[in-house]
Design a protein around this motif. Structure first.
Motif, PDB file in Angstrom:
ATOM      1  N   GLY A 135       0.813  -1.207   0.000  1.00  0.00           N
ATOM      2  CA  GLY A 135       0.000   0.000   0.000  1.00  0.00           C
ATOM      3  C   GLY A 135       0.845   1.254   0.000  1.00  0.00           C
ATOM      4  N   THR A 136       0.166   2.390   0.199  1.00  0.00           N
ATOM      5  CA  THR A 136       0.829   3.686   0.228  1.00  0.00           C
ATOM      6  C   THR A 136       0.614   4.314   1.595  1.00  0.00           C
ATOM      7  OG1 THR A 136       0.489   3.976  -2.143  1.00  0.00           O
ATOM      8  CG2 THR A 136       0.962   5.960  -0.869  1.00  0.00           C
ATOM      9  N   PHE A 137       1.690   4.881   2.147  1.00  0.00           N
ATOM     10  CA  PHE A 137       1.678   5.452   3.487  1.00  0.00           C
ATOM     11  C   PHE A 137       2.335   6.815   3.436  1.00  0.00           C
ATOM     12  CE2 PHE A 137       2.231   0.936   3.430  1.00  0.00           C
ATOM     13  CZ  PHE A 137       1.312   0.458   4.335  1.00  0.00           C
ATOM     14  N   THR A 138       1.723   7.783   4.052  1.00  0.00           N
ATOM     15  CA  THR A 138       2.380   9.056   4.298  1.00  0.00           C
ATOM     16  C   THR A 138       2.381   9.242   5.801  1.00  0.00           C
ATOM     17  OG1 THR A 138       0.298  10.266   4.040  1.00  0.00           O
ATOM     18  CG2 THR A 138       1.724  10.108   2.103  1.00  0.00           C
ATOM     19  N   PHE A 139       3.446   9.791   6.318  1.00  0.00           N
ATOM     20  CA  PHE A 139       3.474   9.991   7.755  1.00  0.00           C
ATOM     21  C   PHE A 139       4.365  11.153   8.134  1.00  0.00           C
ATOM     22  CE2 PHE A 139       6.631   6.751   6.818  1.00  0.00           C
ATOM     23  CZ  PHE A 139       7.737   7.086   7.591  1.00  0.00           C
ATOM     24  N   ILE A 140       4.083  11.669   9.324  1.00  0.00           N
ATOM     25  CA  ILE A 140       4.879  12.726   9.919  1.00  0.00           C
ATOM     26  C   ILE A 140       5.486  12.146  11.183  1.00  0.00           C
ATOM     27  CG2 ILE A 140       4.839  15.011  10.990  1.00  0.00           C
ATOM     28  CD1 ILE A 140       2.431  15.645   9.161  1.00  0.00           C
ATOM     29  N   ALA A 141       6.787  12.219  11.280  1.00  0.00           N
ATOM     30  CA  ALA A 141       7.488  11.671  12.442  1.00  0.00           C
ATOM     31  C   ALA A 141       7.231  12.542  13.664  1.00  0.00           C
ATOM     32  CB  ALA A 141       8.986  11.602  12.153  1.00  0.00           C
ATOM     33  N   THR A 147      13.892  11.805  19.876  1.00  0.00           N
ATOM     34  CA  THR A 147      14.376  11.446  21.212  1.00  0.00           C
ATOM     35  C   THR A 147      14.648   9.956  21.345  1.00  0.00           C
ATOM     36  OG1 THR A 147      12.134  11.120  22.052  1.00  0.00           O
ATOM     37  CG2 THR A 147      13.084  13.333  22.284  1.00  0.00           C
ATOM     38  N   GLY A 148      14.904   9.310  20.237  1.00  0.00           N
ATOM     39  CA  GLY A 148      15.135   7.873  20.293  1.00  0.00           C
ATOM     40  C   GLY A 148      15.411   7.298  18.928  1.00  0.00           C
ATOM     41  N   ASP A 149      14.712   6.224  18.619  1.00  0.00           N
ATOM     42  CA  ASP A 149      14.993   5.456  17.411  1.00  0.00           C
ATOM     43  C   ASP A 149      13.687   5.065  16.731  1.00  0.00           C
ATOM     44  OD1 ASP A 149      16.442   4.015  15.533  1.00  0.00           O
ATOM     45  OD2 ASP A 149      16.584   2.232  16.798  1.00  0.00           O
ATOM     46  N   MET A 150      13.315   5.784  15.669  1.00  0.00           N
ATOM     47  CA  MET A 150      12.116   5.457  14.895  1.00  0.00           C
ATOM     48  C   MET A 150      12.557   4.754  13.617  1.00  0.00           C
ATOM     49  SD  MET A 150       9.129   7.939  13.399  1.00  0.00           S
ATOM     50  CE  MET A 150       7.641   7.248  12.717  1.00  0.00           C
ATOM     51  N   LYS A 151      11.978   3.560  13.390  1.00  0.00           N
ATOM     52  CA  LYS A 151      12.306   2.794  12.195  1.00  0.00           C
ATOM     53  C   LYS A 151      11.033   2.403  11.467  1.00  0.00           C
ATOM     54  CE  LYS A 151      16.567   0.876  14.008  1.00  0.00           C
ATOM     55  NZ  LYS A 151      17.243  -0.316  14.489  1.00  0.00           N
ATOM     56  N   ILE A 161      14.232   6.966  10.752  1.00  0.00           N
ATOM     57  CA  ILE A 161      13.538   8.245  10.564  1.00  0.00           C
ATOM     58  C   ILE A 161      14.017   9.219  11.636  1.00  0.00           C
ATOM     59  CG2 ILE A 161      11.278   9.365  10.429  1.00  0.00           C
ATOM     60  CD1 ILE A 161      11.748   7.211   8.244  1.00  0.00           C
ATOM     61  N   ARG A 162      14.428  10.399  11.213  1.00  0.00           N
ATOM     62  CA  ARG A 162      14.970  11.387  12.146  1.00  0.00           C
ATOM     63  C   ARG A 162      14.260  12.734  12.090  1.00  0.00           C
ATOM     64  NH1 ARG A 162      16.198   7.422  13.704  1.00  0.00           N
ATOM     65  NH2 ARG A 162      18.205   6.400  13.722  1.00  0.00           N
ATOM     66  N   GLY A 163      13.017  12.774  11.651  1.00  0.00           N
ATOM     67  CA  GLY A 163      12.298  14.051  11.607  1.00  0.00           C
ATOM     68  C   GLY A 163      11.944  14.443  10.198  1.00  0.00           C
ATOM     69  N   THR A 164      11.222  13.613   9.537  1.00  0.00           N
ATOM     70  CA  THR A 164      10.847  13.851   8.160  1.00  0.00           C
ATOM     71  C   THR A 164       9.369  13.551   7.964  1.00  0.00           C
ATOM     72  OG1 THR A 164      11.469  11.594   7.620  1.00  0.00           O
ATOM     73  CG2 THR A 164      13.127  13.273   7.226  1.00  0.00           C
ATOM     74  N   ALA A 165       8.898  13.831   6.770  1.00  0.00           N
ATOM     75  CA  ALA A 165       7.524  13.525   6.390  1.00  0.00           C
ATOM     76  C   ALA A 165       7.575  12.674   5.115  1.00  0.00           C
ATOM     77  CB  ALA A 165       6.732  14.799   6.163  1.00  0.00           C
ATOM     78  N   PRO A 166       7.807  11.363   5.247  1.00  0.00           N
ATOM     79  CA  PRO A 166       7.949  10.490   4.074  1.00  0.00           C
ATOM     80  C   PRO A 166       6.619  10.038   3.466  1.00  0.00           C
ATOM     81  CG  PRO A 166       9.167   9.639   5.968  1.00  0.00           C
ATOM     82  CD  PRO A 166       8.260  10.706   6.450  1.00  0.00           C
ATOM     83  N   ARG A 167       6.738   9.624   2.220  1.00  0.00           N
ATOM     84  CA  ARG A 167       5.675   8.927   1.506  1.00  0.00           C
ATOM     85  C   ARG A 167       6.300   7.639   0.991  1.00  0.00           C
ATOM     86  NH1 ARG A 167       3.550   8.028  -3.694  1.00  0.00           N
ATOM     87  NH2 ARG A 167       1.278   8.084  -3.760  1.00  0.00           N
ATOM     88  N   VAL A 168       5.705   6.513   1.363  1.00  0.00           N
ATOM     89  CA  VAL A 168       6.215   5.207   0.964  1.00  0.00           C
ATOM     90  C   VAL A 168       5.112   4.495   0.193  1.00  0.00           C
ATOM     91  CG1 VAL A 168       7.139   3.003   1.767  1.00  0.00           C
ATOM     92  CG2 VAL A 168       7.653   5.097   3.048  1.00  0.00           C
ATOM     93  N   GLU A 169       5.461   4.014  -0.991  1.00  0.00           N
ATOM     94  CA  GLU A 169       4.508   3.269  -1.815  1.00  0.00           C
ATOM     95  C   GLU A 169       5.101   1.893  -2.099  1.00  0.00           C
ATOM     96  OE1 GLU A 169       2.059   3.694  -6.036  1.00  0.00           O
ATOM     97  OE2 GLU A 169       3.584   5.181  -5.515  1.00  0.00           O
ATOM     98  N   LYS A 177       8.669   2.645  -3.608  1.00  0.00           N
ATOM     99  CA  LYS A 177       8.986   4.025  -3.990  1.00  0.00           C
ATOM    100  C   LYS A 177       8.957   4.866  -2.728  1.00  0.00           C
ATOM    101  CE  LYS A 177       7.009   3.725  -8.614  1.00  0.00           C
ATOM    102  NZ  LYS A 177       6.040   4.324  -9.542  1.00  0.00           N
ATOM    103  N   PHE A 178       9.922   5.762  -2.611  1.00  0.00           N
ATOM    104  CA  PHE A 178      10.072   6.549  -1.405  1.00  0.00           C
ATOM    105  C   PHE A 178      10.352   7.994  -1.763  1.00  0.00           C
ATOM    106  CE2 PHE A 178      12.880   8.341   1.851  1.00  0.00           C
ATOM    107  CZ  PHE A 178      12.128   8.144   2.982  1.00  0.00           C
ATOM    108  N   SER A 179       9.654   8.913  -1.109  1.00  0.00           N
ATOM    109  CA  SER A 179       9.963  10.325  -1.237  1.00  0.00           C
ATOM    110  C   SER A 179       9.783  10.969   0.127  1.00  0.00           C
ATOM    111  CB  SER A 179       9.054  10.999  -2.276  1.00  0.00           C
ATOM    112  OG  SER A 179       7.694  10.859  -1.908  1.00  0.00           O
ATOM    113  N   THR A 180      10.403  12.120   0.336  1.00  0.00           N
ATOM    114  CA  THR A 180      10.346  12.733   1.662  1.00  0.00           C
ATOM    115  C   THR A 180      10.424  14.245   1.585  1.00  0.00           C
ATOM    116  OG1 THR A 180      11.257  12.683   3.881  1.00  0.00           O
ATOM    117  CG2 THR A 180      12.835  12.598   2.076  1.00  0.00           C
ATOM    118  N   LEU A 181       9.879  14.872   2.602  1.00  0.00           N
ATOM    119  CA  LEU A 181      10.049  16.304   2.832  1.00  0.00           C
ATOM    120  C   LEU A 181      10.905  16.422   4.085  1.00  0.00           C
ATOM    121  CD1 LEU A 181       6.364  17.464   2.357  1.00  0.00           C
ATOM    122  CD2 LEU A 181       8.238  17.691   0.731  1.00  0.00           C
ATOM    123  N   VAL A 182      11.865  17.326   4.078  1.00  0.00           N
ATOM    124  CA  VAL A 182      12.722  17.489   5.229  1.00  0.00           C
ATOM    125  C   VAL A 182      12.099  18.521   6.159  1.00  0.00           C
ATOM    126  CG1 VAL A 182      15.024  18.195   6.013  1.00  0.00           C
ATOM    127  CG2 VAL A 182      14.757  16.895   3.896  1.00  0.00           C
TER     128      VAL A 182
END
Length: 186
Positions: A135-141, A147-151, A161-169, A177-182
Motif C-alpha cells: 500500500g501507500t503510506f504518508t506519515f509525519i514523524a 528522542t530515540g529510534d524510529m524505524k 527516521i529522524r524528523g521527516t515527512a515520508p511517503r512510501v509506496e 517508492k520513497f519520497s520525503t520532505l525534510v
C-alpha cells in the motif's frame, strides 16, 4: 499455566456450557504471563473510510455477542496497541496518530504492523518500529524520531527516521517508492 488458573477456566467452561450463566464472556489471551501483556493504547484512529480492520494481536480479547459476519469495522476513536495489524480494503483509508505525535495516513489495499512503540515524553531511549507490507503510506514523524529510534520496515529494507515527512509506496510486484520532505528546524 498453573493449576489454579486451569481450574478456574474449567469451572467457567462447565458453568457456561450448562447454561447457568448464558451471558458469560469468553476471554482469550496468549500464553504470555499477565505482566507481559501490553494493554496501554499507543494511538488512536482519527479518520476512517471504507473497509478498514485493525487486528489486535497481543491485546487481551473479550468477546461478547460477536457479530456473525466477522470482525467489526474500525471507526474513528478506536484505539491502537503495540502489535496491532492495520489492513485496508480496496475502498479503505485510515488516519491514525500515536502518543508521540507521529501520524500515519494509510491508503487502500494496505497492510501495516505496529511492531514496537516505547515512548516516555521525558525520556531519550524511545523507540518505534512500523512494518509496511503493501500500500501507500504518508506519515509525519513525532517525538520518537527526535528522542530515540524510529524505524520503518519495508520489504526491501529498514529506514531510520529522524524528523521527516515520508511517503512510501509498496507496489504489488514488491517495488518500493520513497519520497520525503525534510522538516525545518525551529
Amino acid at each position: 499455566m498453573n493449576g489454579r488458573v486451569a481450574g478456574l477456566l474449567l469451572a467457567g467452561f462447565c458453568l457456561g456450557a450448562s447454561g447457568l450463566f448464558p451471558s458469560l464472556a469468553w476471554v482469550q489471551a496468549s500464553l504470555a504471563q499477565p505482566n507481559d501483556l501490553d494493554v496501554s493504547a499507543i494511538g488512536k484512529v482519527l479518520t476512517v473510510s471504507g473497509a478498514v480492520h485493525i487486528e489486535h494481536t497481543t491485546a487481551v480479547l473479550v468477546q461478547v455477542n460477536a457479530p456473525a459476519a466477522g470482525t467489526p469495522q474500525t471507526k474513528v476513536g478506536d484505539l491502537v496497541y503495540r502489535g496491532d495489524v492495520i489492513q485496508t480494503g480496496a475502498d479503505g483509508a485510515l488516519g491514525v496518530t500515536f502518543a508521540d505525535g507521529s501520524s500515519f495516513n494509510v491508503s487502500s489495499n494496505a497492510r501495516m504492523e505496529v511492531n514496537e512503540f516505547v515512548y516516555d515524553p521525558k525520556g531519550h531511549s524511545n523507540s518505534s518500529v512500523m512494518s509496511l507490507a503493501k500500500g501507500t503510506f504518508t506519515f509525519i514523524a513525532g517525538d520518537v524520531a527526535h528522542t530515540g529510534d524510529m524505524k520503518v520496515d519495508t520489504p526491501i529494507g529498514t529506514m531510520g527516521i529522524r524528523g521527516t515527512a515520508p511517503r512510501v509506496e509498496i507496489l504489488d510486484d514488491g517495488t518500493v517508492k520513497f519520497s520525503t520532505l525534510v522538516e525545518q528546524k525551529k
